[in-house]
Design a protein around this motif. Sequence first.
Motif, PDB file in Angstrom:
ATOM      1  N   PRO A   1       0.925  -1.333   0.191  1.00 35.84           N
ATOM      2  CA  PRO A   1       0.154  -0.054  -0.084  1.00 35.84           C
ATOM      3  C   PRO A   1       0.850   1.296  -0.060  1.00 35.84           C
ATOM      4  CG  PRO A   1      -0.706  -1.499   1.534  1.00 35.84           C
ATOM      5  CD  PRO A   1       0.664  -2.134   1.140  1.00 35.84           C
ATOM      6  N   ARG A   2       0.176   2.275  -0.503  1.00 35.28           N
ATOM      7  CA  ARG A   2       0.933   3.642  -0.579  1.00 35.28           C
ATOM      8  C   ARG A   2       1.814   3.944   0.653  1.00 35.28           C
ATOM      9  NH1 ARG A   2       1.880   7.211  -4.749  1.00 35.28           N
ATOM     10  NH2 ARG A   2       0.056   6.103  -5.958  1.00 35.28           N
ATOM     11  N   SER A   3       0.746   3.712   1.785  1.00 36.64           N
ATOM     12  CA  SER A   3       1.139   4.523   3.164  1.00 36.64           C
ATOM     13  C   SER A   3       2.491   3.698   3.464  1.00 36.64           C
ATOM     14  CB  SER A   3       0.157   4.502   4.029  1.00 36.64           C
ATOM     15  OG  SER A   3      -0.408   2.977   4.343  1.00 36.64           O
ATOM     16  N   THR A   4       2.373   2.238   3.417  1.00 37.63           N
ATOM     17  CA  THR A   4       3.568   1.435   3.859  1.00 37.63           C
ATOM     18  C   THR A   4       4.721   1.651   2.945  1.00 37.63           C
ATOM     19  OG1 THR A   4       1.941  -0.267   4.509  1.00 37.63           O
ATOM     20  CG2 THR A   4       4.176  -0.884   4.429  1.00 37.63           C
ATOM     21  N   GLU A   5       4.573   1.873   1.792  1.00 30.38           N
ATOM     22  CA  GLU A   5       5.817   2.072   0.872  1.00 30.38           C
ATOM     23  C   GLU A   5       6.362   3.394   1.225  1.00 30.38           C
ATOM     24  OE1 GLU A   5       6.680   3.559  -3.821  1.00 30.38           O
ATOM     25  OE2 GLU A   5       4.554   3.381  -2.968  1.00 30.38           O
ATOM     26  N   THR A   6       5.598   4.398   1.696  1.00 31.03           N
ATOM     27  CA  THR A   6       6.323   5.826   2.072  1.00 31.03           C
ATOM     28  C   THR A   6       6.992   5.670   3.403  1.00 31.03           C
ATOM     29  OG1 THR A   6       4.362   7.122   1.067  1.00 31.03           O
ATOM     30  CG2 THR A   6       5.863   8.051   2.782  1.00 31.03           C
ATOM     31  N   ALA A   7       6.622   4.752   4.272  1.00 29.74           N
ATOM     32  CA  ALA A   7       7.308   4.648   5.259  1.00 29.74           C
ATOM     33  C   ALA A   7       8.305   3.678   5.178  1.00 29.74           C
ATOM     34  CB  ALA A   7       6.461   3.941   6.263  1.00 29.74           C
ATOM     35  N   LEU A   8       8.417   2.786   4.110  1.00 32.16           N
ATOM     36  CA  LEU A   8       9.570   1.946   4.048  1.00 32.16           C
ATOM     37  C   LEU A   8      10.603   2.762   3.683  1.00 32.16           C
ATOM     38  CD1 LEU A   8      10.766  -0.848   3.812  1.00 32.16           C
ATOM     39  CD2 LEU A   8       9.491  -1.238   1.762  1.00 32.16           C
ATOM     40  N   ASN A   9      10.410   3.766   2.340  1.00 32.29           N
ATOM     41  CA  ASN A   9      11.463   4.222   1.852  1.00 32.29           C
ATOM     42  C   ASN A   9      12.074   5.071   2.793  1.00 32.29           C
ATOM     43  OD1 ASN A   9      10.937   3.709  -0.782  1.00 32.29           O
ATOM     44  ND2 ASN A   9       9.343   5.050  -1.069  1.00 32.29           N
ATOM     45  N   ALA A  10      11.331   5.878   3.719  1.00 26.72           N
ATOM     46  CA  ALA A  10      11.926   6.606   4.894  1.00 26.72           C
ATOM     47  C   ALA A  10      12.920   5.779   5.890  1.00 26.72           C
ATOM     48  CB  ALA A  10      10.738   7.383   5.627  1.00 26.72           C
ATOM     49  N   THR A  11      12.398   4.662   6.282  1.00 31.87           N
ATOM     50  CA  THR A  11      13.223   3.768   7.165  1.00 31.87           C
ATOM     51  C   THR A  11      14.484   3.476   6.349  1.00 31.87           C
ATOM     52  OG1 THR A  11      11.040   2.931   7.969  1.00 31.87           O
ATOM     53  CG2 THR A  11      13.023   1.443   8.464  1.00 31.87           C
ATOM     54  N   VAL A  12      14.317   2.979   5.131  1.00 32.57           N
ATOM     55  CA  VAL A  12      15.647   2.513   4.423  1.00 32.57           C
ATOM     56  C   VAL A  12      16.639   3.707   4.154  1.00 32.57           C
ATOM     57  CG1 VAL A  12      16.480   1.763   1.946  1.00 32.57           C
ATOM     58  CG2 VAL A  12      14.477   0.676   3.036  1.00 32.57           C
ATOM     59  N   ALA A  13      16.046   4.950   3.972  1.00 27.85           N
ATOM     60  CA  ALA A  13      17.103   5.974   3.844  1.00 27.85           C
ATOM     61  C   ALA A  13      17.901   6.164   5.077  1.00 27.85           C
ATOM     62  CB  ALA A  13      16.230   6.974   3.630  1.00 27.85           C
ATOM     63  N   GLU A  14      17.029   5.831   6.320  1.00 27.26           N
ATOM     64  CA  GLU A  14      17.762   6.317   7.703  1.00 27.26           C
ATOM     65  C   GLU A  14      18.585   5.120   7.863  1.00 27.26           C
ATOM     66  OE1 GLU A  14      18.297   8.083  11.115  1.00 27.26           O
ATOM     67  OE2 GLU A  14      17.200   8.700   9.560  1.00 27.26           O
ATOM     68  N   LEU A  15      18.422   3.829   7.656  1.00 29.25           N
ATOM     69  CA  LEU A  15      19.357   2.821   7.612  1.00 29.25           C
ATOM     70  C   LEU A  15      20.661   2.767   6.827  1.00 29.25           C
ATOM     71  CD1 LEU A  15      16.755  -0.109   7.791  1.00 29.25           C
ATOM     72  CD2 LEU A  15      18.210   0.515   9.565  1.00 29.25           C
ATOM     73  N   LEU A  16      20.592   3.765   5.757  1.00 32.58           N
ATOM     74  CA  LEU A  16      21.586   3.770   4.801  1.00 32.58           C
ATOM     75  C   LEU A  16      22.528   4.880   5.072  1.00 32.58           C
ATOM     76  CD1 LEU A  16      20.313   2.276   1.296  1.00 32.58           C
ATOM     77  CD2 LEU A  16      21.573   1.219   3.005  1.00 32.58           C
ATOM     78  N   LYS A  17      21.901   5.710   6.166  1.00 34.73           N
ATOM     79  CA  LYS A  17      22.531   7.103   6.283  1.00 34.73           C
ATOM     80  C   LYS A  17      24.270   6.945   6.416  1.00 34.73           C
ATOM     81  CE  LYS A  17      19.887  10.759   7.881  1.00 34.73           C
ATOM     82  NZ  LYS A  17      19.592  11.597   9.094  1.00 34.73           N
ATOM     83  N   PRO A  18      24.677   5.730   7.052  1.00 35.29           N
ATOM     84  CA  PRO A  18      26.111   5.573   7.465  1.00 35.29           C
ATOM     85  C   PRO A  18      27.014   5.512   6.066  1.00 35.29           C
ATOM     86  CG  PRO A  18      25.051   4.422   9.048  1.00 35.29           C
ATOM     87  CD  PRO A  18      23.992   4.652   7.915  1.00 35.29           C
ATOM     88  N   LEU A  19      26.358   5.138   4.973  1.00 31.96           N
ATOM     89  CA  LEU A  19      27.113   4.821   3.705  1.00 31.96           C
ATOM     90  C   LEU A  19      27.129   6.123   2.794  1.00 31.96           C
ATOM     91  CD1 LEU A  19      24.936   1.604   2.814  1.00 31.96           C
ATOM     92  CD2 LEU A  19      27.570   1.920   2.845  1.00 31.96           C
ATOM     93  N   ARG A  20      26.484   7.228   3.383  1.00 37.36           N
ATOM     94  CA  ARG A  20      26.474   8.492   2.277  1.00 37.36           C
ATOM     95  C   ARG A  20      27.143   9.642   3.158  1.00 37.36           C
ATOM     96  NH1 ARG A  20      20.656   8.492  -0.353  1.00 37.36           N
ATOM     97  NH2 ARG A  20      20.592   6.480  -1.235  1.00 37.36           N
ATOM     98  N   LYS A  21      27.905  10.711   2.682  1.00 31.41           N
ATOM     99  CA  LYS A  21      28.138  11.808   3.157  1.00 31.41           C
ATOM    100  C   LYS A  21      27.103  13.080   3.336  1.00 31.41           C
ATOM    101  CE  LYS A  21      33.332  11.369   1.718  1.00 31.41           C
ATOM    102  NZ  LYS A  21      34.055  11.846   1.085  1.00 31.41           N
TER     103      LYS A  21
END
Length: 420
Positions: A389-409
Amino acid sequence: MGERADLLRVDGTGTVHPVGRTASQELRVRAGEWRLLPGPKDAMLMRLAVGDGRTLKLAGEIRTPGAVCDVVSLLQQSGWTGELVVFGDDGSRSIYFDGGNVAGATTNVADERLGETLYRFGVVTREQLEQALEAATKSGKRLGETAVDLDFVTPEELFPMMARQVEEVFYGALRVGDGLFYFFDHFDEKHLVRRHNLNAGALLMEGARRMDELRFFREKVPNDTYVPTVIPNAKGTPPEDLLEVFAQCDGKRNVAEIGRRTGQLEFEVTRMVFQLMSGGFVAIAAPRPQGAEAIVDAFNPAFAEIHRQCDAAKKGTELRDGLGRFATGAGIYDPLFQGGGPLADGTFKPERVARNLVAIAGDEPDRWLVQQLYEYIGFALFQAGSLLPRSTETALNATVAELLKPLRKGEVASPPSRRP
């Protein structure tokens, strides 16, 4: 939710039973006869029936960082002599007061031991510290004496470092936000490796200032693993007192490493990096993992989260089928992932991927691996977006971005949704 590890139970006969593991461990090391002192119904205090004769003058709970400041202020103004013991989640610290001044301190918090203080100030290397610790264990000597015997440090260098260690233990006690404190009316001199005479009032003021300022600095420099990088073509030059730290900001060294190279601790370097950022001379970046195994480890939580969300929506099979087709079609993922996954939860075996990488990557293998895994996780998000569902997708995108922060400057935006 399980029972608390520190839970005790008193039955109808007055017998005390340890329920939690921690409670059991604490009682076992206190076997013997104890006196139960009078108290209110919601608190109990026990003392050894035959103790060391010290009077417990103060005791209480710590519920907020800085609460110990009030206790220290009372001890300093009253000119009391004794031992203040502070227990927190990270360990215990003892601060020894003599007439309102601080005569010394001891700690079992690993980062506050003398060896770590010498290392963090750059006085010894990690290899020298490990050698000194091993030699001290064999000889039974104190670490400082052993380091002098091994010519890793001179007596003239060691003594001020011992004073700095006392200060850092003191500041650590002030920062405890959840714990207990006890003040006994005297202490055993044998606990003092070296006697100091530090003004408790001055230490208290400096400790309070550090806590206030560090909370402010943390908005820009979250911890000492962050990496400051010089901003090209910045206007002007940094103030003279910041030049030493500025010269170490090469985009590779983090705050802790800069501290070791300049002989300063985290607070001092953090303050100067913050000032350099405010002046527009440096930018700060989250730490980036080094090496193939660390890179895979950094991506794995994001892979697992995508699969978890799709499994919860009963779309896991479709996600895995789509990812399998994508990996095979790309041509590079099958040899990269061979024998390393994906596992049932969508993650990969870091050591196997690292081994495969050696055979297929050219120059800058780490950079190449990061790029390939970003492409793979980008498709995983795209596939998940078509299944959730769109609401789950949006939340998942945000969670993944947070998890990948250490890989980006720098700051990381949420991965864009690829839903049409």
